[in-house]
Design a protein around this motif. Structure first.
Motif, PDB file in Angstrom:
ATOM      1  N   UNK A   1       7.801 -11.599  -1.230  1.00  0.00           N
ATOM      2  CA  UNK A   1       6.600 -11.146  -1.938  1.00  0.00           C
ATOM      3  C   UNK A   1       5.875 -10.070  -1.130  1.00  0.00           C
ATOM      4  N   UNK A   2       5.731 -10.288   0.167  1.00  0.00           N
ATOM      5  CA  UNK A   2       5.055  -9.319   1.028  1.00  0.00           C
ATOM      6  C   UNK A   2       5.840  -8.010   1.112  1.00  0.00           C
ATOM      7  N   UNK A   3       7.171  -8.102   1.134  1.00  0.00           N
ATOM      8  CA  UNK A   3       8.016  -6.896   1.138  1.00  0.00           C
ATOM      9  C   UNK A   3       7.829  -6.099  -0.151  1.00  0.00           C
ATOM     10  N   UNK A   4       7.842  -6.784  -1.296  1.00  0.00           N
ATOM     11  CA  UNK A   4       7.666  -6.102  -2.576  1.00  0.00           C
ATOM     12  C   UNK A   4       6.305  -5.420  -2.655  1.00  0.00           C
ATOM     13  N   UNK A   5       5.298  -6.090  -2.148  1.00  0.00           N
ATOM     14  CA  UNK A   5       3.953  -5.530  -2.163  1.00  0.00           C
ATOM     15  C   UNK A   5       3.870  -4.281  -1.279  1.00  0.00           C
ATOM     16  N   UNK A   6       4.485  -4.328  -0.098  1.00  0.00           N
ATOM     17  CA  UNK A   6       4.506  -3.161   0.789  1.00  0.00           C
ATOM     18  C   UNK A   6       5.297  -2.009   0.167  1.00  0.00           C
ATOM     19  N   UNK A   7       6.423  -2.319  -0.492  1.00  0.00           N
ATOM     20  CA  UNK A   7       7.195  -1.279  -1.168  1.00  0.00           C
ATOM     21  C   UNK A   7       6.379  -0.627  -2.291  1.00  0.00           C
ATOM     22  N   UNK A   8       5.638  -1.431  -3.025  1.00  0.00           N
ATOM     23  CA  UNK A   8       4.807  -0.907  -4.110  1.00  0.00           C
ATOM     24  C   UNK A   8       3.720   0.008  -3.565  1.00  0.00           C
ATOM     25  N   UNK A   9       3.066  -0.414  -2.495  1.00  0.00           N
ATOM     26  CA  UNK A   9       1.939   0.340  -1.971  1.00  0.00           C
ATOM     27  C   UNK A   9       2.358   1.574  -1.172  1.00  0.00           C
ATOM     28  N   UNK A  10       3.351   1.435  -0.300  1.00  0.00           N
ATOM     29  CA  UNK A  10       3.692   2.503   0.642  1.00  0.00           C
ATOM     30  C   UNK A  10       4.959   3.279   0.293  1.00  0.00           C
ATOM     31  N   UNK A  11       5.780   2.758  -0.588  1.00  0.00           N
ATOM     32  CA  UNK A  11       7.015   3.435  -0.945  1.00  0.00           C
ATOM     33  C   UNK A  11       8.225   2.579  -0.616  1.00  0.00           C
ATOM     34  N   UNK A  12       9.355   2.935  -1.217  1.00  0.00           N
ATOM     35  CA  UNK A  12      10.583   2.154  -1.078  1.00  0.00           C
ATOM     36  C   UNK A  12      10.993   1.999   0.383  1.00  0.00           C
ATOM     37  N   UNK A  13      11.486   0.838   0.715  1.00  0.00           N
ATOM     38  CA  UNK A  13      12.021   0.484   2.029  1.00  0.00           C
ATOM     39  C   UNK A  13      10.962   0.287   3.114  1.00  0.00           C
ATOM     40  N   UNK A  14       9.695   0.467   2.822  1.00  0.00           N
ATOM     41  CA  UNK A  14       8.665   0.216   3.833  1.00  0.00           C
ATOM     42  C   UNK A  14       8.516  -1.290   4.047  1.00  0.00           C
ATOM     43  N   UNK A  15       8.752  -2.072   3.001  1.00  0.00           N
ATOM     44  CA  UNK A  15       8.702  -3.529   3.140  1.00  0.00           C
ATOM     45  C   UNK A  15       9.720  -4.024   4.147  1.00  0.00           C
TER      46      UNK A  15
END
Length: 173
Positions: free
Chosen positions: A22-36
């Protein structure tokens, strides 16, 4: 829950392993792909703290201390220096960066915000309200904060606050 006369507003830390995806998906949504994967893919052990009132995740902790804060207003992350270091190591320049001129780098380490006239380069995809890391010309992390102008505006304008600094790298004396 109450220690002394101060009320604790978050729970004791608990293991974040069930919530890492969940935290990875949220980081990908906010900062861009693969940031999670960049933030949470390391071998660090993460813990979370929840709000006592809503039971939602509020803080993500690592061995180094506070890693990310989940804002209740919009459900997105606020960066700390620990997460800024991870982003800087993982993403190529100028992604999620505001690069300032070397002559003002020492001033930003001590006090104040980043002004548009001091910006040397910037990630053009940044928008007002986004989280970003502030680095010097040689890519040394100076601070993290909230962007107040878009990336395009930072390069065009010569006046105004570009980044409101939340946390800056501590100068060791």
């Amino acid at each position: 829950m109450i220690e002394g006369k101060y009320k604790q507003f978050v729970t004791d830390p608990e293991d974040a392993l069930p919530y890492i995806e969940y935290l990875k998906y949220l980081a990908d949504y906010q900062f861009g792909a693969e940031v999670g994967n960049c933030l949470f893919g390391s071998n660090k052990a993460f813990k979370i703290q929840r709000s006592v009132n809503t039971w939602r995740i509020r803080n993500v902790l690592s061995e180094d201390g506070l890693f990310l804060v989940l804002r209740p207003q919009d459900g997105l992350f606020s960066l700390t220096l620990a997460s800024g270091v991870s982003i800087k190591e993982c993403l190529p320049s100028p992604k999620l960066r505001v690069i300032v001129k070397d002559e003002v780098a020492s001033v930003i380490l001590e006090e104040g915000n980043v002004f548009a006239k001091h910006v040397k380069n910037v990630d053009k995809s940044l928008r007002n309200g986004d989280e970003a890391i502030v680095v010097s010309e040689d890519d040394k992390l100076l601070a993290v904060g909230k962007v107040r102008l878009s990336g395009e505006e930072m390069m065009e304008y010569k006046r105004g606050v570009a980044v409101t600094v939340r946390e800056r790298w501590k100068i060791r004396k």
